[in-house]
Design a protein around this motif. Structure first.
Motif, PDB file in Angstrom:
ATOM      1  N   ASP A 275       0.826  -1.210   0.000  1.00 16.90           N
ATOM      2  CA  ASP A 275       0.000   0.000   0.000  1.00 16.90           C
ATOM      3  C   ASP A 275       0.861   1.262   0.000  1.00 16.90           C
ATOM      4  OD1 ASP A 275      -2.392  -1.379  -0.029  1.00 16.90           O
ATOM      5  OD2 ASP A 275      -2.555  -1.449   2.160  1.00 16.90           O
ATOM      6  N   LYS A 276       2.107   1.134   0.456  1.00 15.32           N
ATOM      7  CA  LYS A 276       2.988   2.303   0.540  1.00 15.32           C
ATOM      8  C   LYS A 276       3.924   2.425  -0.661  1.00 15.32           C
ATOM      9  CE  LYS A 276       2.993   2.234   5.607  1.00 15.32           C
ATOM     10  NZ  LYS A 276       3.824   2.163   6.844  1.00 15.32           N
ATOM     11  N   GLY A 278       3.729   0.288  -3.551  1.00 16.84           N
ATOM     12  CA  GLY A 278       3.156  -0.214  -4.800  1.00 16.84           C
ATOM     13  C   GLY A 278       3.311  -1.717  -4.931  1.00 16.84           C
ATOM     14  N   LYS A 280       3.703  -3.620  -7.698  1.00 15.74           N
ATOM     15  CA  LYS A 280       4.736  -4.083  -8.630  1.00 15.74           C
ATOM     16  C   LYS A 280       6.119  -4.042  -7.978  1.00 15.74           C
ATOM     17  CE  LYS A 280       6.519  -3.286 -13.294  1.00 15.74           C
ATOM     18  NZ  LYS A 280       6.316  -2.540 -14.570  1.00 15.74           N
ATOM     19  N   ARG A 281       6.422  -2.954  -7.295  1.00 15.39           N
ATOM     20  CA  ARG A 281       7.715  -2.846  -6.619  1.00 15.39           C
ATOM     21  C   ARG A 281       7.857  -3.907  -5.535  1.00 15.39           C
ATOM     22  NH1 ARG A 281       8.603   3.702  -5.649  1.00 15.39           N
ATOM     23  NH2 ARG A 281       8.859   4.275  -7.862  1.00 15.39           N
ATOM     24  N   TYR A 326      -3.659  -7.905  -7.555  1.00 13.15           N
ATOM     25  CA  TYR A 326      -3.126  -7.502  -8.863  1.00 13.15           C
ATOM     26  C   TYR A 326      -3.933  -8.170  -9.981  1.00 13.15           C
ATOM     27  CZ  TYR A 326       0.876  -5.184 -11.103  1.00 13.15           C
ATOM     28  OH  TYR A 326       1.691  -4.315 -11.785  1.00 13.15           O
ATOM     29  N   ASN A 389       1.816  -1.295 -14.866  1.00 13.31           N
ATOM     30  CA  ASN A 389       1.835  -0.529 -13.616  1.00 13.31           C
ATOM     31  C   ASN A 389       0.428  -0.421 -13.063  1.00 13.31           C
ATOM     32  OD1 ASN A 389       1.932   1.636 -11.667  1.00 13.31           O
ATOM     33  ND2 ASN A 389       3.927   2.168 -12.531  1.00 13.31           N
ATOM     34  N   GLU A 390       0.258  -0.772 -11.790  1.00 21.35           N
ATOM     35  CA  GLU A 390      -1.102  -0.793 -11.220  1.00 21.35           C
ATOM     36  C   GLU A 390      -1.741   0.591 -11.195  1.00 21.35           C
ATOM     37  OE1 GLU A 390       1.590  -0.739  -7.451  1.00 21.35           O
ATOM     38  OE2 GLU A 390       1.655  -1.541  -9.485  1.00 21.35           O
ATOM     39  N   LYS A 391      -0.925   1.657 -11.225  1.00 19.49           N
ATOM     40  CA  LYS A 391      -1.484   3.013 -11.193  1.00 19.49           C
ATOM     41  C   LYS A 391      -2.226   3.350 -12.495  1.00 19.49           C
ATOM     42  CE  LYS A 391       2.018   4.838  -8.029  1.00 19.49           C
ATOM     43  NZ  LYS A 391       3.099   5.849  -7.818  1.00 19.49           N
ATOM     44  N   LYS A 392      -1.915   2.607 -13.547  1.00 16.55           N
ATOM     45  CA  LYS A 392      -2.570   2.846 -14.838  1.00 16.55           C
ATOM     46  C   LYS A 392      -3.802   1.979 -15.031  1.00 16.55           C
ATOM     47  CE  LYS A 392       1.784   4.160 -17.071  1.00 16.55           C
ATOM     48  NZ  LYS A 392       2.739   3.850 -18.188  1.00 16.55           N
ATOM     49  N   GLY A 394      -7.513   1.082 -14.142  1.00 17.68           N
ATOM     50  CA  GLY A 394      -8.702   1.665 -13.524  1.00 17.68           C
ATOM     51  C   GLY A 394      -9.515   0.604 -12.819  1.00 17.68           C
TER      52      GLY A 394
END
Length: 395
Positions: A275-276, A278, A280-281, A326, A389-392, A394
């Motif tokens: 959660d802090k 990411g 993937k990292r 994920y 990347n999970e930020k991309k 939706g």
């Protein structure tokens, strides 16, 4: 009436339902205790009881994991199309019953049949339990999935402990005492089915409004990463007692407990850390960190073995719950299928690798197996770099 009241309370609390969440975690503990926990650990006892070779011994694990791996995505797709929440209860009942019946198996053929029933039950159980966890999590999906997966990993950890604490005294015959537990599990799961059905129906009604699209290639790549991690995890549990043959069975199974128990801790803290930094990292970094401890394991002894297993297990399984979330992000339209692929197909198919490793052990020895196991997390980490990347996404 009680279930409906609970459902209303859940809605008032933004969808977070602790009672259901801890039920899922507890049932996950029981399911994985008897399947991914006890079955690999029992290979040594089955080998002696039925006079099996290494290859035949790992065939037991193959059948268990393969039936689970193949069935989970299938039952996940079935559940996505039409709610079948009773899979939750039926699956757990079959997984426990199947292993219990191995106590009366007269030969290898019937042993594999009963093991297959247990694996099939696990395949039926996981998609519904994981999807139910998603519904019970509200906005705390990372925490909820970690609690659910810690239940399963704790079951895997305690599975090997059943050998020195109980079965070493009773032999395989003692497994029949799991049968009453199978019936008792129905009292734990059935009361939750009404709430589950309501939650699934609400989800089905809003399915077309969900954001995001399915990412097929990202899902395939993630399955490969999970598969490599699973081969490593299952391989260590199966072959550690054979590799440490100078130790007693109780001692080697205790080391297995340390390995998988550390993995259970890694699963929880990995979800929190993701959660802090990411997902993937976390996935790439944890498997990278697992590699040096895996490489050093065959070359240490005594208390250093314990240290290596602690850090190896903690790191290699830190991405366990993260990989489920994920996959759900990669397949937002098919939550049960995503759960079946990440928990079932990816992890369960690790049994296939165990048979290959069993063949290698018969030919060139168990030590070589640990060399192979040590590089699997590294390969998985490299492949995880190419995940979307999970930020991309939706979701």
């Amino acid at each position: 009436m009680e279930t409906q009241t609970a459902t209303n309370q859940v809605t008032a609390k933004s969808g977070f339902y602790p009672r259901a969440l801890y039920t899922y975690s507890g049932t996950h503990f029981l399911n994985d205790l008897v399947t991914t926990g006890m079955v690999p650990a029992l290979v040594v006892m089955y080998k002696d009881a039925f006079a099996l070779s290494y290859t035949e011994s790992t065939l037991i694990v193959l059948i268990s994991y393969l039936t689970s791996a193949i069935s989970q995505p299938i039952f996940g797709m079935m559940s996505d199309r039409k709610p079948r929440v009773w899979f939750f209860s039926a699956g757990l009942f079959l997984s426990v019953t199947g292993l219990a019946l191995t106590a009366i198996a007269p030969n290898l053929f019937w042993l594999l049949i009963f093991i297959a029933i247990s694996g099939l039950g696990s395949g039926i159980f996981h998609p519904e339990a994981s999807r139910g966890t998603h519904f019970a999590s509200g906005k705390k999906k990372g925490l909820a999935q970690s609690i659910f997966q810690v239940g399963g990993n704790a079951g895997q950890a305690f599975g090997p402990l059943m050998i020195p604490l109980f079965l070493v005294y009773t032999g395989i015959d003692g497994l029949i005492w799991l049968l009453p537990i199978a019936f008792l599990s129905l009292f734990l799961t059935v009361p939750l089915l009404k709430w589950m059905k309501t939650s699934v129906q609400n989800y089905q009604g809003k399915k077309n409004e969900l954001p995001g699209e399915n990412h097929v290639w990202g899902s395939i790549l993630l399955i490969v990463v999970i598969l490599l991690r699973s081969w490593c995890q299952v391989g260590v549990v199966i072959f550690l007692p054979f590799y440490l043959s100078h130790l007693t069975l109780q001692q080697s199974e205790l080391l297995n407990f340390i390995f998988v128990g550390a993995g259970a801790l890694g699963t929880f803290f990995g979800g929190v850390l993701a959660d802090k930094i990411g997902m993937k990292r976390l996935m790439v970094g944890s498997m990278m960190l697992a590699t040096p401890f895996a490489l050093l394991l065959p070359y240490v002894d005594g208390w250093l073995t314990v240290i290596m297993l602690l850090f190896f297990g903690f790191n290699v399984l830190s991405s366990f719950s993260v990989s489920v979330i994920y996959m759900q992000m990669l397949l937002p339209k098919n939550l049960a299928l995503a759960s079946g692929l990440s928990i079932g197909f990816g992890i369960g198919a690790g049994g296939i690798g165990s048979v290959l490793l069993g063949g290698i052990s018969d030919i060139i020895g168990v030590t070589t197996v640990f060399t192979i196991l040590s590089i699997l997390p590294l390969i998985g980490a490299i492949l995880a770099i190419f995940l979307p990347n999970e930020k991309k996404l939706g979701f």
